[in-house]
Design an enzyme around this catalytic site. Structure first.
Site, PDB file in Angstrom:
ATOM      1  N   GLU A 266       0.731  -1.269  -0.069  1.00  0.00           N
ATOM      2  CA  GLU A 266      -0.109   0.013   0.140  1.00  0.00           C
ATOM      3  C   GLU A 266       0.868   1.263  -0.116  1.00  0.00           C
ATOM      4  O   GLU A 266       0.177   2.405   0.213  1.00  0.00           O
ATOM      5  CB  GLU A 266      -0.917  -0.198   1.172  1.00  0.00           C
ATOM      6  CG  GLU A 266      -2.109  -1.217   1.026  1.00  0.00           C
ATOM      7  CD  GLU A 266      -2.998  -1.359   2.338  1.00  0.00           C
ATOM      8  OE1 GLU A 266      -2.901  -0.404   3.297  1.00  0.00           O
ATOM      9  OE2 GLU A 266      -3.716  -2.233   1.949  1.00  0.00           O
TER      10      GLU A 266
ATOM     11  N   LYS B 191     -15.575  -1.541   2.471  1.00  0.00           N
ATOM     12  CA  LYS B 191     -14.861  -1.905   1.096  1.00  0.00           C
ATOM     13  C   LYS B 191     -16.022  -2.568   0.336  1.00  0.00           C
ATOM     14  O   LYS B 191     -16.660  -3.577   0.422  1.00  0.00           O
ATOM     15  CB  LYS B 191     -14.020  -2.924   1.391  1.00  0.00           C
ATOM     16  CG  LYS B 191     -12.950  -2.746   2.405  1.00  0.00           C
ATOM     17  CD  LYS B 191     -11.871  -3.738   3.046  1.00  0.00           C
ATOM     18  CE  LYS B 191     -10.696  -3.475   3.561  1.00  0.00           C
ATOM     19  NZ  LYS B 191      -9.887  -4.455   4.252  1.00  0.00           N
TER      20      LYS B 191
END
EC number: 4.2.1.11
Length: 429
Positions: A205, A337
């Site tokens: 990330e 999400k």
């Protein structure tokens, strides 16, 4: 007219080099929409099914040709002729066509690709930005970024047990300034790590992924970087952690291998309480295992008025799970999400349920991302106030931040930056 004339899916790659699905939708009017579905590394046990081919001779079994075929051969024929602006009808049709509770027949990745592409096509047909189409005239809150600048756990190949250590520039006046704050701290952190002799390679990330002496050292090092960049920890910038505790949980205990420590649920809560007394931590995500509801109740009772307690694997963007948590007083925030549940309609239902209960909602990326920026628009559309989309590093992460900069410009003086007000349910912030 906005009637769907064609739906087409293809296999593309995500930021980890794994296959994912891209969907394109065409309409009679000429309006077009496309979207690419993300993928997670640490996944919740109760997430909707991400359909993979399982053919070990192709992409190590991670191909998504079956999901592509499901879009092209099963979903597309059902959507031809439907008004692309009828998002709820499109999503409901796919849910019914799948017929399973976890979208295991068609695959949540197939269904989500169509759901997001339809929203893009509808926004293009109406000639409005996606955030405006999804949220209406009240879509105006630029989210506080939750920036993962130190990676561990499943997101990095190092000895750090906790998956994400993040900064939140709560004191910035605008999103633009918040992003600048985060970027400057990110660069300062690189210098701090280098001065200590640590590796500055980045994880999935975009955050740095060094081997450290302990999980607490990560917090200490980030505070050093905040100060080195010229900001005040706790006042201008706060810290957040994603523990992803299900990844370190076995036989009823939490095994922090990097430190050689094994803790019970209550000992984990004790450690969190100690950390928030020493560092300006405002958010802890998945602090305990997704099935450790008794432990989560202890965590919430002790720390729920002091820090945001986010449920990711705990709630998996699922209204049934969230409703149970609300009823039992578990957590005070939900991580959103889109691929955990599989449609935009269900995603928005989860956000609304959270808000009605006084829970916050954090819009989130996955560790396997692409150039798709849909979640940036969703964050503004829902006025969620927070977005978690990685470090200010790697194009797959920065793409979302750049989209938010564009949106802030489009909103001009009408936009509002979330900042500390995003934590509206904390008594002590």
């Amino acid at each position: 007219m906005p009637y769907i004339t064609d739906v087409y899916a293809r296999e593309v790659l995500d930021s980890r080099g794994n296959p994912t699905i891209e969907v394109e939708i065409f309409t009679e009017s000429g309006a077009f929409g496309s979207a690419i579905v993300p993928s997670g590394a640490s996944t919740g046990e109760y997430e909707a099914v991400e359909l993979r081919d399982g053919d070990k001779d192709r992409y190590l079994g991670k191909g998504v040709q079956k999901a592509v075929e499901n879009v092209n051969d099963l979903i597309a024929p059902e959507l031809i002729g439907i008004d692309v602006t009828r998002q709820n009808i499109i999503d409901a049709l796919m849910i019914d066509l799948d017929g399973t509770e976890n979208k295991g027949k068609l695959g949540a990745n197939a269904i989500l690709g169509v759901s997001m592409a339809a929203a893009h096509a509808a926004a293009n047909y109406l000639e409005v930005p996606l955030y405006n189409y999804l949220g209406g005239f009240n879509a105006k809150t630029l989210p506080t970024p939750m920036m993962n600048i130190l990676n561990g756990g499943e997101h990095a190949d190092n000895n750090v047990d906790i998956q994400e250590f993040m900064i939140m520039p709560v004191g910035a006046p605008t999103f633009k300034e918040a992003l600048r704050t985060g970027a400057e701290i990110f660069h300062a952190l690189k210098k701090v790590l280098t001065s200590k002799g640590y590796n500055t390679a980045v994880g999935d990330e975009g955050g740095f992924a060094p081997n450290l002496g302990s999980n607490e050292e990560a917090l200490q090092t980030i505070v050093e970087a905040i100060e080195a960049a010229g900001y005040k920890p706790g006042e201008e910038v706060k810290l957040a952690m994603d523990v992803a505790a299900s990844e370190i949980y076995s036989d009823g205990k939490y095994n922090l291998k990097g430190e050689g420590v094994v803790r019970s649920s209550e000992e984990m809560v004790d450690w969190y309480e100690e950390m928030i007394s020493k560092y300006p931590i405002i958010s802890i995500e998945d602090g305990l295992d997704e099935n450790d509801w008794d432990g989560f109740k202890i965590l919430t009772d002790r720390l729920g008025d002091k820090v945001q307690l986010v449920g990711d694997d705990l709630f998996v963007t699922n209204t049934n799970k969230l409703s149970k948590g609300i009823d039992q007083g578990i957590g005070n925030s939900i991580l959103i999400k889109v691929n955990q549940i599989g449609t935009l309609t269900e995603t928005f239902e989860a956000i609304e349920m959270a808000k009605r209960a006084g829970y916050t909602a954090v819009i989130s990326h996955r560790s396997g991302e692409t150039e798709d920026v849909t979640i940036a628009d969703i964050a503004v559309a829902t006025n969620a106030g927070q977005i978690k989309t990685g470090a200010p590093s790697r194009t797959d992460r920065v793409a979302k931040y750049n989209q938010l900069l564009r949106i802030e410009d489009e909103l001009a003086g009408m936009g509002e930056y979330g900042g500390l007000a995003s934590f509206y349910n904390l008594a002590n912030k």
